[in-house]
Design an enzyme around this catalytic site. Structure first.
Site, PDB file in Angstrom:
ATOM      1  N   LYS A  38      12.619  -8.660   3.672  1.00 46.43           N
ATOM      2  CA  LYS A  38      11.429  -8.019   3.095  1.00 46.43           C
ATOM      3  C   LYS A  38      11.012  -6.828   3.966  1.00 46.43           C
ATOM      4  O   LYS A  38      11.501  -6.665   5.094  1.00 46.43           O
ATOM      5  CB  LYS A  38      10.305  -9.044   2.977  1.00 46.43           C
ATOM      6  CG  LYS A  38       9.791  -9.561   4.294  1.00 46.43           C
ATOM      7  CD  LYS A  38       8.878 -10.759   4.083  1.00 46.43           C
ATOM      8  CE  LYS A  38       8.379 -11.279   5.415  1.00 46.43           C
ATOM      9  NZ  LYS A  38       7.786 -12.606   5.295  1.00 46.43           N
ATOM     10  N   TYR A 276      -4.163  18.523  18.916  1.00 49.03           N
ATOM     11  CA  TYR A 276      -5.381  18.413  18.103  1.00 49.03           C
ATOM     12  C   TYR A 276      -6.506  17.723  18.879  1.00 49.03           C
ATOM     13  O   TYR A 276      -6.261  16.720  19.558  1.00 49.03           O
ATOM     14  CB  TYR A 276      -5.120  17.569  16.866  1.00 49.03           C
ATOM     15  CG  TYR A 276      -4.292  18.208  15.796  1.00 49.03           C
ATOM     16  CD1 TYR A 276      -4.609  19.480  15.310  1.00 49.03           C
ATOM     17  CD2 TYR A 276      -3.220  17.536  15.233  1.00 49.03           C
ATOM     18  CE1 TYR A 276      -3.858  20.055  14.290  1.00 49.03           C
ATOM     19  CE2 TYR A 276      -2.469  18.098  14.219  1.00 49.03           C
ATOM     20  CZ  TYR A 276      -2.792  19.352  13.749  1.00 49.03           C
ATOM     21  OH  TYR A 276      -2.053  19.909  12.747  1.00 49.03           O
TER      22      TYR A 276
HETATM   23  C1  PLP Z   1       8.177 -13.408   6.379  1.00 50.27           C
HETATM   24  C2  PLP Z   1       8.335 -14.830   6.120  1.00 50.27           C
HETATM   25  C3  PLP Z   1       9.233 -15.595   6.890  1.00 50.27           C
HETATM   26  C4  PLP Z   1       9.933 -15.044   8.104  1.00 50.27           C
HETATM   27  O1  PLP Z   1       9.012 -15.005   9.189  1.00 50.27           O
HETATM   28  P1  PLP Z   1       9.434 -14.523  10.644  1.00 50.27           P
HETATM   29  O2  PLP Z   1       8.251 -14.827  11.499  1.00 50.27           O
HETATM   30  O3  PLP Z   1       9.684 -13.044  10.554  1.00 50.27           O
HETATM   31  O4  PLP Z   1      10.640 -15.271  11.020  1.00 50.27           O
HETATM   32  C5  PLP Z   1       9.431 -16.912   6.505  1.00 50.27           C
HETATM   33  N1  PLP Z   1       8.769 -17.446   5.444  1.00 50.27           N
HETATM   34  C6  PLP Z   1       7.873 -16.751   4.724  1.00 50.27           C
HETATM   35  C7  PLP Z   1       7.180 -17.396   3.586  1.00 50.27           C
HETATM   36  C8  PLP Z   1       7.618 -15.427   5.024  1.00 50.27           C
HETATM   37  O5  PLP Z   1       6.728 -14.740   4.314  1.00 50.27           O
END
Ligand code: PLP
Length: 384
Positions: A38, A276
């Site tokens: 993601k 800036y």
């Molecule tokens: C993002 C996510 C993970 C992975 O989490 P990490 O801390 O990056 O390992 C696992 N399960 C869900 C539901 C998530 O949203």
């Protein structure tokens, strides 16, 4: 770098990714390994990371947040399983069948619509139920489980849920894991309720990176790491807990380096303002380097007058405010710097390194945010 006309870019280490997958797969043992891509693969670059993961037999699933990301996985040629963790609009649920995705369901309406579509298409669909255990984000409350069980009975093509998941609220925030244990107890109870209702899940999955690394009893049949795949610890507390339990020194290697190069060098006198807002003023004659990178690229404005970059393996302090596309650093004390020399924003140079964790400390945030904010528009290069 310059020969291909690129001034600012992201490098991805193939061998670091391979190392991290090997370590996670060792921790996972015989369980399924579901890797999170993601947020543009945690800012690394979706296409490049999915391409590299295609070569990894250990990875059974990709997990994504959105339908769009899931479709991109298929477009990049990912043939194995995809689990969609986030919400899918009711009007777009047919895409779940078209692209053979496994949605994580937490609303009755979603399951009902999936049931209707599955009956119309006469196609089975694998679903996962997200259980509310104390994070109070997405998740089904215990009292609502009978409604879900009834929907699974109503629509024959839904069959039973393939999986049941949960997400920990604070497993990476502390070295005291009472709340995680409380959530896990809730989870185990809810799975029993599901079993009694005739919707026993085949695949139980609860473990993000921190849980996977620290607690064997969270691994169940599948694990879902994200940040550790990219070579980062979820937090200092996770690393500390790991070491306190006798874990080996750092087992992960950062996959990403973030680099740019110098596009102007100038000597300015004492008492000159830089950038800036005139927030920085020199106290001595100063040699500045201008870099073609700014907050638009994901180098946050909160790093103004605060961070360092690496020039010829030495730390050069950021001077003045980070601009939209540019920033300035002080190279007065670094010898032999030339136009178009490489500059490391995140990564190693010689004996020095600047980590995403260090930038997070300077900026007042976490490594997850530093990484995922790196602009999608920058070119990615795969190295060794
Ligand atoms: C993002 C996510 C993970 C992975 O989490 P990490 O801390 O990056 O390992 C696992 N399960 C869900 C539901 C998530 O949203």
């Amino acid at each position: 770098m310059k020969k291909d006309g690129v001034l600012t870019w992201v490098e991805l280490s193939r061998s670091a990714l391979a190392n991290n997958i090997k370590e996670l797969s060792r921790l996972a043992g015989s369980r399924l390994l579901a890797v999170s891509v993601k947020a543009n693969a945690y800012g690394h670059g979706f296409k490049e990371i999915v391409d590299l993961l295609k070569e990894k037999n250990e990875v059974a699933y990709l997990t994504v947040h959105s339908l769009e990301e899931a479709v991109l996985c298929r477009q990049v040629g990912w043939k194995k399983k995809i689990m969609v963790l986030g919400p899918v609009p009711l009007a777009h649920l047919a895409a779940v069948f078209e692209y053979q995705l496994e949605p994580v369901v937490f609303n009755r309406e979603t399951l009902d619509m999936l049931g209707k579509i599955s009956s119309r298409l006469r196609k089975h669909i694998a679903t996962h139920l997200k259980l509310e255990t104390g994070t109070h984000r997405q998740g089904i409350m215990e009292k609502d489980l009978p409604v879900f069980a009834a929907l699974y009975k109503k629509y024959p093509y839904l069959k039973k849920p393939l999986g049941a998941s949960m997400h920990f609220a604070n497993i990476e925030d502390t070295t005291v894991h009472e709340y995680a244990e409380y959530q896990l107890n809730n989870y185990n109870r809810l799975v029993k309720v599901m079993t009694r209702l005739g919707i026993k899940p085949q695949i139980r999955h609860t473990a993000s990176s921190a849980a996977l690394i620290l607690f064997e009893h969270t691994r169940f049949e599948m694990v879902r790491p994200g940040i550790a795949v990219y070579g980062h610890w979820p937090s200092k507390e996770t690393y500390l807990s790991y070491r306190l339990e006798g874990g080996r020194n750092n087992i992960f290697q950062p996959v990403m380096s973030f680099k740019t190069c110098i596009t102007q060098i100038k000597d300015i006198p004492a008492d000159s303002f830089v950038g800036y807002g005139c927030t920085y003023r020199t106290t001595a004659p100063t040699r500045l380097a201008v870099l073609p990178v700014g907050y638009y690229d994901g180098y946050d404005r909160a790093l103004s007058n605060r961070a360092y970059v690496l020039v010829k393996g030495c730390r050069a302090p950021v001077r003045g405010r980070i601009c939209m596309n540019l920033m300035m650093v002080d190279i007065t004390d670094i010898k032999g710097v030339k136009l178009e020399d490489e500059v490391v924003l995140i990564g190693r140079a010689g004996k020095e390194k600047i980590t995403a964790e260090q930038l997070g400390d300077w900026q007042g945030t976490i490594n997850y945010e530093i990484l995922s904010h790196i602009s999608q528009a920058l070119p990615r290069k795969i190295v060794k």
